[in-house]
Design an enzyme around this catalytic site. Structure first.
Site, PDB file in Angstrom:
ATOM      1  CE  LYS A  47     -12.683  -2.605  11.338  1.00 55.88           C
ATOM      2  NZ  LYS A  47     -12.455  -1.360  10.916  1.00 55.88           N
TER       3      LYS A  47
ATOM      4  CG  ASP B  32     -11.528   2.306   8.478  1.00 59.95           C
ATOM      5  OD1 ASP B  32     -11.603   1.277   8.427  1.00 59.95           O
ATOM      6  OD2 ASP B  32     -11.958   2.955   7.196  1.00 59.95           O
TER       7      ASP B  32
ATOM      8  CD  GLU C 278      -9.824   2.496   4.356  1.00 61.00           C
ATOM      9  OE1 GLU C 278     -11.007   2.226   4.774  1.00 61.00           O
ATOM     10  OE2 GLU C 278      -9.689   3.711   4.183  1.00 61.00           O
TER      11      GLU C 278
END
Length: 334
Positions: free
Chosen positions: A131, A191, A195
């Site tokens: 991460k 994820d 984003e």
């Protein structure tokens, strides 16, 4: 309750005698390869013929092969090239050489979760996802620290897939910081959402809107840049270290009052409704399908947006200011 693992839960010896191929030598690729090498693992770097990274990897003391050559001899393959390039590369250079007992690894679940890559049932399929950016994965390792990792098992042919994932995470330094168990689906969807809605799309749009609002009201662009963009790092660093409460403790009472009173006027219930729509488009595969179709067409929309955004007043003002500041060419240098 989230399941976390640390160094005592990992056995790096699981990788003893196994040749690990790292496909790609970009941000993540170089960090994984070098960290594993420094952890005494047997590492090779897999690149396409003519790659600009070939000499760079060799200069770092790593053995480099074409991806097909590496697949023939590797026991574990970690794919670290761009999502949109993985399926074609896998079908051409990896799939023909898969053998029972091999481990196929990813740092992002996109191609497995959305079915772009199909793996035989005799192969372990795992994820080890740091991460943090590759340069941080490397620098933290060199300092004796680590970046937290996610691990997931998609296919456990050997019965040892999770142990292999934990060993790999330990090899790149993740066990020093903590390893969170997840799934390919959860990692992929969260994820992509993070984003798009927050980290890149959301934050950039928010900063840009703030900059433009001040400039359109007649304020100096330089001052607008400092207030809406430059200072973002100061706030995020405080949140990173101390959470929202710690950040609010560190700012002025005036700023904290403004946080409570105004934040919900900017990020409204309508914003949250749109976030839920974004998430549903990720979950049903619409975003993945659109991104893959964009690539098949040669990325005309993507490249046009890149050119437009690079030519904004915000970018010009920021470039000029950063060049004049002592930190301008030292922090996050590209």
């Amino acid at each position: 309750m989230a399941q976390m693992f640390y160094a005592q839960d990992c056995n790096l010896e699981m990788l003893s005698g196994k040749k690990i191929a790292i496909v790609g030598y970009g941000s993540q690729g170089h960090a994984h390869a070098l960290n594993l090498k420094d952890s005494d693992c047997d590492v090779i770097v897999a690149l396409y013929e003519g790659s600009k990274s070939w000499a760079k990897a060799e200069a770092a003391g790593l053995t480099v092969m074409t991806t097909a050559e590496a697949a023939k001899v590797a026991d574990m393959i970690m794919i670290l090239i761009n999502d949109e390039k993985q399926a074609a590369m896998y079908n051409k250079d990896i799939k023909p050489y898969l053998r029972p007992g091999m481990i196929l690894a990813f740092a992002h679940g996109f191609n497995i979760h959305f079915g772009c890559i199909q793996v035989p049932d005799y192969i372990d399929v795992v994820m080890i996802a740091p991460k943090g950016p590759g340069h941080t994965v490397r620098s933290q390792y060199l300092e004796g620290k680590g970046v937290p990792d996610l691990i997931a098992v998609y296919q456990d042919a050997s019965g040892k897939a999770q142990d292999y994932a934990l060993a790999y995470a330990a090899g790149i330094g993740g066990a020093r910081a903590g390893i969170l168990k997840t799934t390919f689906r959860e990692e992929t969807e969260t994820d992509l959402f993070g984003e798009q809605a927050v980290l890149c799309g959301g934050v950039c749009a928010l900063m840009k809107a703030g900059f433009e609002t001040l400039v359109e009201a007649g304020y100096q662009p330089e001052n607008a840049y400092f207030e809406c963009i430059h200072e973002m790092k100061l706030i995020v660093d405080l949140i990173f270290a101390h959470g929202f409460a710690g950040m609010r403790y560190s700012i002025s009472n005036t700023a904290e009052y403004g946080d409570y009173e105004i934040g919900n006027r900017i990020i409204t219930e309508e914003t949250k409704k749109e976030m839920k729509k974004v998430l549903s488009e990720i979950q049903d595969g619409s975003f993945a399908r659109n991104w893959l179709l964009e690539n098949q067409a040669g990325c005309p929309h993507f490249m046009a947006k890149r050119r437009i955004e690079a030519g904004t007043q915000l970018e010009a003002v920021g470039k000029d200011l950063r060049a004049k500041m002592s930190w301008g060419n030292k922090v996050g240098e590209l």
